[in-house]
Design a protein around this motif. Structure first.
Motif, PDB file in Angstrom:
ATOM      1  N   THR A  21       0.837  -1.211   0.000  1.00 46.58           N
ATOM      2  CA  THR A  21       0.000   0.000   0.000  1.00 46.58           C
ATOM      3  C   THR A  21       0.864   1.250   0.000  1.00 46.58           C
ATOM      4  O   THR A  21       0.532   2.247  -0.658  1.00 46.58           O
ATOM      5  N   SER A  51      -2.381   3.505  -2.346  1.00 44.37           N
ATOM      6  CA  SER A  51      -3.828   3.329  -2.444  1.00 44.37           C
ATOM      7  C   SER A  51      -4.227   2.051  -1.729  1.00 44.37           C
ATOM      8  O   SER A  51      -3.946   0.952  -2.217  1.00 44.37           O
ATOM      9  N   SER A  52      -4.895   2.196  -0.588  1.00 42.81           N
ATOM     10  CA  SER A  52      -5.369   1.008   0.129  1.00 42.81           C
ATOM     11  C   SER A  52      -6.487   0.327  -0.656  1.00 42.81           C
ATOM     12  O   SER A  52      -6.604  -0.905  -0.635  1.00 42.81           O
ATOM     13  N   THR A 112      -1.743   3.173   4.076  1.00 41.44           N
ATOM     14  CA  THR A 112      -2.350   4.358   3.471  1.00 41.44           C
ATOM     15  C   THR A 112      -2.001   5.637   4.218  1.00 41.44           C
ATOM     16  O   THR A 112      -2.176   6.735   3.690  1.00 41.44           O
TER      17      THR A 112
END
Length: 330
Positions: A67, A72-73, A105
């Motif tokens: 991540t 971007s999780s 994130t």
């Protein structure tokens, strides 16, 4: 005394248009940066997810690493759901990755809190040079990452400059004071994230507003918590119509975020005091970025030991469908 519509437009338009420009540039940069990083990593991400998720601890560490890399999780969790659906990853392996993605994130919020918008042109210039002169695909992809990083910083800088005049507008100040209610602030954060399709954008806006002293720390934390809930929308949609194991993965992500946020909102005042103590002497924007890290790390540590129990309950509540026997040959 009410402000005439025409005069109101003249007051707010110089703020709204640059703010919109910065937001669009930021959202484009997030996607552009993510695409560049995925191009560099290629199919290695799938291999890492399947090889380094043997237990909860390695799954969390893998989720954090990937991540942080992709920024971007949602992308990581959706990729994990797809692998579970394809049976390349088990449901229990996926849970550690989901928890790790929530920590990973927070790297973007730490990056956003740095006041480096004025240097945005430097990585963009270097990246463009690599894209134009690089003869290998890897150099071109590295150039794309640098250009995306520069655009991200530039978008934040434009938004920061755009909101500066808002501090002198009484109507905006009154509306911002309404966000002091943490439940309302969390709802706004969740809605903004669903609309923007990016928790990073919502958290970035909260950091900017706190840095400009338009919001206090508690209100910024509430917006940040709401962003954590809003990001579940994508992962839930990605799990609809998939296997039961994939659906359980999406429900675990929603349940974890929802329970963490409820606990955080109930304890928002002592949590804010803890953040102020941990971030003593730091700027307001750095305090909110630290709150983002602290909130997710504490939540993951509190739940990690309970993962087997939660997994058992979800499997009992939503068991796998029995496999259909193969038709007998005549």
């Amino acid at each position: 005394m009410t402000i005439p519509k025409r005069q109101s437009m003249q007051v707010y338009l110089p703020v709204v248009l640059p703010l919109l420009s910065g937001l669009v540039l930021f959202l484009f940069a997030v996607n552009y940066l993510s695409d560049g990083l995925k191009a560099i990593s290629g199919d290695k991400l799938n291999d890492w997810l399947s090889r380094f998720t043997r237990n909860v601890v390695t799954g969390i560490l893998t989720g954090i690493a990937i991540t942080t890399l992709l920024d971007s999780s949602s992308v990581v969790i959706i990729m994990t759901i797809a692998l579970v659906n394809a049976r390349s990853l088990t449901f229990r392996q996926a849970l550690g990755v989901v928890l790790g993605a929530n920590i990973g994130t927070t790297f973007s919020s730490q990056l956003i809190a740095f006041d480096i918008g004025q240097w945005a042109g430097l990585p963009m210039a270097v990246g463009l040079g690599l894209m134009m002169l690089g003869r290998r695909d890897q150099l071109t992809q590295c150039g794309q990452v640098l250009v995306g990083l520069g655009m991200l910083f530039l978008g934040l800088y434009l938004m920061e400059e755009a909101v500066e005049p808002l501090k002198k507008m009484p109507a905006v100040s009154r509306w911002m004071q309404g966000l002091d209610n943490p439940w309302w602030g969390a709802l706004i954060g969740a809605g903004a994230t669903v609309v923007l399709q990016s928790s990073s954008a919502t958290v970035g806006m909260a950091i900017i507003l706190v840095g400009q002293q338009l919001l206090d720390l508690s209100a910024g934390i509430a917006l940040m918590m709401g962003a954590e809930l809003g990001t579940c929308a994508d992962t839930l949609l990605a799990s609809v119509g998939r296997s039961r194991a994939a659906l359980r993965t999406g429900l675990f992500h929603l349940s974890f975020n929802l329970l963490s946020i409820l606990a955080g909102l109930l304890l928002i005042l002592p949590f804010s005091q803890l953040v102020l103590w941990v971030s003593a002497g730091a700027k307001p924007e750095r305090q909110l970025a630290n709150a983002h890290v602290l909130f997710n790390v504490v939540g993951v540590l509190a739940v990690a030991a309970l993962v087997p129990f939660v997994a058992n309950r979800l499997e009992q509540w939503l068991p796998d469908k029995p496999e259909q026997p193969a038709p007998a040959e005549s």
